[in-house]
Design an enzyme around this catalytic site. Structure first.
Site, PDB file in Angstrom:
ATOM      1  N   LYS A  80       0.856  -1.200   0.000  1.00 25.80           N
ATOM      2  CA  LYS A  80       0.000   0.000   0.000  1.00 25.80           C
ATOM      3  C   LYS A  80       0.889   1.246   0.000  1.00 25.80           C
ATOM      4  O   LYS A  80       1.860   1.309   0.784  1.00 25.80           O
ATOM      5  CB  LYS A  80      -0.887  -0.029   1.245  1.00 25.80           C
ATOM      6  CG  LYS A  80      -1.902   1.105   1.341  1.00 25.80           C
ATOM      7  CD  LYS A  80      -2.729   0.945   2.618  1.00 25.80           C
ATOM      8  CE  LYS A  80      -3.872   1.929   2.705  1.00 25.80           C
ATOM      9  NZ  LYS A  80      -4.713   1.701   3.910  1.00 25.80           N
ATOM     10  N   SER A 155      -9.512   1.470   2.989  1.00 22.47           N
ATOM     11  CA  SER A 155      -8.725   2.269   2.078  1.00 22.47           C
ATOM     12  C   SER A 155      -7.685   1.463   1.280  1.00 22.47           C
ATOM     13  O   SER A 155      -7.142   1.979   0.296  1.00 22.47           O
ATOM     14  CB  SER A 155      -7.998   3.364   2.850  1.00 22.47           C
ATOM     15  OG  SER A 155      -7.101   2.810   3.800  1.00 22.47           O
ATOM     16  N   SER A 179      -9.634  -0.833   7.181  1.00 16.50           N
ATOM     17  CA  SER A 179      -9.073  -0.632   5.836  1.00 16.50           C
ATOM     18  C   SER A 179      -8.290  -1.811   5.275  1.00 16.50           C
ATOM     19  O   SER A 179      -7.918  -1.781   4.101  1.00 16.50           O
ATOM     20  CB  SER A 179      -8.185   0.611   5.810  1.00 16.50           C
ATOM     21  OG  SER A 179      -8.980   1.764   5.814  1.00 16.50           O
TER      22      SER A 179
END
Lengths: 452, 62
Positions: A80, A155, A179
């Site tokens: 990420k 996310s 997330s």
């Protein structure tokens, strides 16, 4: 040709050591998938093709020379883009971070490198991890591999999309309100949020230090275990043994947590419980008395923490934020200190209530996401007969365990008639992430198909 | 400061800063603040109420 969308780390490792494939071949296949599908899915912000090829060749050379780093040796993974990888920008999917280049790896990334992982690229996310849909990104939205008109969740949406689409075998995400688990659920992957504080968050752009967690997304519980142990610096973990399924005791917190569920999500959840019962699991019920205070407590803490971190750039470069994230951050600047303190009191009480609920059983079991992956652009969704704001409903079942710090894992548990994934969440005792994973491994075998 | 007083002041400040789009979000936050302040774990200086330990959760069929 290798099907990277279904291959697990375990199976790749077996083939690698049997000389049936190489790290370089696997990396090339993931890069081919990225070339083919990233224009459609927008899962990656940065593809590190040259570096990945170099790492893969080195992994093959090491193995040929008898240096086996462990189960992550030569495995292509994605990261990420909220986590520092040396020599690359950590964009946090925001123009606010323009010009940033990480000088060193975050400790979690350094551990993955030591374990032999090949870092194939950095994945898209909701700007600064402050959202659940991945729509607000300076690089445009990531899309769900099952239906590109839908959100991959957020996310860590790019991370989940990257593994389900076969662009990487596993990924690293962060989880402040769900997330990791939300995109795992929306895309049909396994997502682990360890106990709070277990995995270092140094070198990770914070949203709320009190609530932030780093953890893996993967295709199976066993793969998530390999990634989790590597994040802790254990490159050669012992194999994960499942808990004996017969006699396992789980409790379902029905009130609040099962009040707002899509009909098909509810049906898959009840079927999962029935499958566990049939396997010998004792399924009871429990109650979190202050559950209705979860949302208010979470909101005051995350808003204030996030606004504190962003206060300077909200003044100096507000135009660089996406409009929705800027407004959400600005909202946090109005939280009163007395209400922040009340929220912390609520957090402590909720922690005690989850501890108490777990005292008489091995794990809590509940859905991960009350809905299937929502259409991109939707502000609200119909859940049963009511309309719910997308953000609120997506956080509803996960944010509690960020407040309390308990480890939680999302597992695929079937699909809707349209083929969209549904997910079961299993929650363990604080500090007992390994035990949670042993429970999850035992349950996984009875929940139907694996990720994807 | 009451929630209503806080909300009026927050909206006025947001408008002064050119952020009138914040108004519906601040109203949402105000509802959450009402809920938080209404919770039974809040202390009260007029008596000795404190956030206490949780009640034993219900368990069935375990």
């Amino acid at each position: 040709m290798i099907d990277t969308s279904t291959l697990t780390i375990e199976e790749f490792g077996r083939r690698l050591r049997a000389r049936e494939t190489t790290a370089e071949q696997m990396t090339e296949e993931c890069l081919r998938r990225i070339d083919a599908d990233n224009p459609r899915l927008n899962a990656f912000i940065l593809v590190m093709a040259d570096q990945a090829r170099q790492q893969a060749r080195e992994a093959d050379r090491e193995l040929a020379a008898g240096h086996d780093r462990g189960p992550l040796h030569g495995v292509p993974i994605s990261i990420k883009d909220l986590v520092d990888v040396r020599g690359t920008p950590t964009t946090a999917a925001s123009r606010v971070r323009e010009g940033h280049v990480a000088e060193r790896d975050a400790p979690a990334i350094a551990h993955l490198r030591q374990a032999g992982a090949v870092i194939i690229g950095k994945t898209n996310l909701h700007e600064f991890a402050f959202g659940t849909t991945n729509e607000d990104s300076a690089f445009g939205p990531a899309r769900n591999p099952h239906d590109p008109a839908r959100s991959p969740g957020g996310s860590s949406g790019g991370s989940a999309a990257s593994i389900v689409a076969g662009m990487a075998l596993a990924s690293i995400g962060t989880d402040t309100g769900g997330s990791i688990r939300i995109p795992a659920a929306a895309c049909g992957a396994v997502g682990l949020k360890p106990t709070h504080g277990e995995v270092s968050t140094a070198g990770v752009v914070p949203l709320s230090r009190a609530l932030d967690h780093v953890g893996p997304l993967a295709r199976s519980v066993a793969d998530a275990w390999i990634m989790y142990r590597a994040l802790l610096g254990d490159a050669t973990p012992r194999g994960l043994a499942p808990s004996p399924i017969s006699g396992l005791r789980v409790a379902v917190p029905r009130a609040y947590f099962c009040d707002v569920l899509d009909d098909q999500v509810r049906a898959r959840f009840e079927e999962a419980l029935e499958a566990l019962r049939a396997a010998g699991v004792r399924v009871g019920e429990t109650d979190i008395r202050h559950a209705k205070e979860i949302g208010p407590a979470y909101l005051h803490i995350v808003l204030a923490d996030a606004a504190t971190h962003h206060a300077a750039t909200l003044e100096s470069m507000p135009e660089r934020y996406t409009a929705p994230v800027r407004l959400r951050l600005e909202m946090g600047r109005y939280v009163l200190a007395e209400d922040y303190v009340r929220a912390q009191a609520g957090r402590e009480l909720l922690r005690q209530e989850v501890d108490a609920a777990l005292a008489g059983c091995d794990a809590l079991v509940l859905p991960t996401l009350p809905i299937v992956a929502p259409p991109l652009g939707a502000d609200s969704v119909n859940v049963g007969s009511t309309q719910e704001p997308v953000r609120n409903v997506m956080l509803r079942l996960t944010q509690l365990f960020n407040l309390t710090g308990h480890p939680a894992i999302a597992l695929p548990c079937g699909r809707t008639a349209d083929g969209l994934p549904c997910s079961l969440q299993i929650v363990g005792a604080r500090g007992q992430t390994e035990q949670l994973m042993r429970t999850a491994l035992a349950c996984e075998a009875h929940l139907g198909r694996r990720s994807g | 400061m009451t929630v209503d007083t806080w909300l009026d002041a927050a909206i006025a400040d947001a408008e002064r800063r050119g952020l009138s789009e914040l108004k519906p979000m601040l109203e949402t936050l105000a509802r959450a603040t009402h809920a938080l302040r209404s919770a039974d774990f809040n202390g009260d200086a007029s008596d000795s109420r404190q956030a206490g330990p949780p009640k034993e959760p219900m368990k069935k069929s375990l």
